[in-house]
Motif scaffolding. Structure first.
Motif, PDB file in Angstrom:
ATOM      1  N   HIS A 133       0.711  -1.662   0.233  1.00  0.00           N
ATOM      2  CA  HIS A 133      -0.216  -0.329   0.044  1.00  0.00           C
ATOM      3  C   HIS A 133       0.609   0.833  -0.311  1.00  0.00           C
ATOM      4  N   GLN A 134       1.975   1.546   1.144  1.00  0.00           N
ATOM      5  CA  GLN A 134       2.552   2.143   1.237  1.00  0.00           C
ATOM      6  C   GLN A 134       3.713   2.621  -0.833  1.00  0.00           C
ATOM      7  N   LYS A 144      -6.072   4.508  -5.801  1.00  0.00           N
ATOM      8  CA  LYS A 144      -5.969   3.289  -5.177  1.00  0.00           C
ATOM      9  C   LYS A 144      -6.745   2.886  -5.089  1.00  0.00           C
ATOM     10  N   LYS A 194       1.551   4.538  -3.055  1.00  0.00           N
ATOM     11  CA  LYS A 194       0.752   5.503  -2.692  1.00  0.00           C
ATOM     12  C   LYS A 194       1.976   5.967  -3.419  1.00  0.00           C
ATOM     13  N   TYR A 243      -4.560  10.437  -8.063  1.00  0.00           N
ATOM     14  CA  TYR A 243      -4.368   9.877  -7.169  1.00  0.00           C
ATOM     15  C   TYR A 243      -5.685   8.744  -6.454  1.00  0.00           C
ATOM     16  N   THR A 244      -6.181   9.427  -5.714  1.00  0.00           N
ATOM     17  CA  THR A 244      -7.099   8.742  -5.355  1.00  0.00           C
ATOM     18  C   THR A 244      -7.827   7.343  -6.473  1.00  0.00           C
TER      19      THR A 244
END
Length: 75
Positions: A23-24, A45, A27, A41-42
């Motif tokens: 996840h990191q 994810k 991001k 960006y959102t």
């Protein structure tokens, strides 16, 4: 329910550090790719989060079922 989902996601990442690292990395990559585009960006994810949430729900239900069976046995 929104807060419950956030906690479920957080707790799953705590339980599975390899997923938290993935996840990191996602991001960081998306932040660099969409430096000035919060919406992109959102969205970037979204699939990852939905996948993790499905896994987290299954993990939670499995644990809940185990606890229920234990309670039913009188332990």
């Amino acid at each position: 329910f929104y807060h419950w989902y956030r906690l479920l996601f957080r707790d799953y990442l705590i339980k599975y550090p390899d997923v938290a690292e993935e996840h990191q990395r996602l991001k960081v990559r998306l932040a660099a790719e969409y430096l000035n585009n919060r919406v992109a960006y959102t969205r970037g994810k979204a699939d990852f989060i939905l996948s993790v949430m499905e896994q987290a729900k299954q993990d939670y239900e499995k644990l809940n079922n185990q606890l229920q069976r234990t309670a039913d046995c009188g332990h």
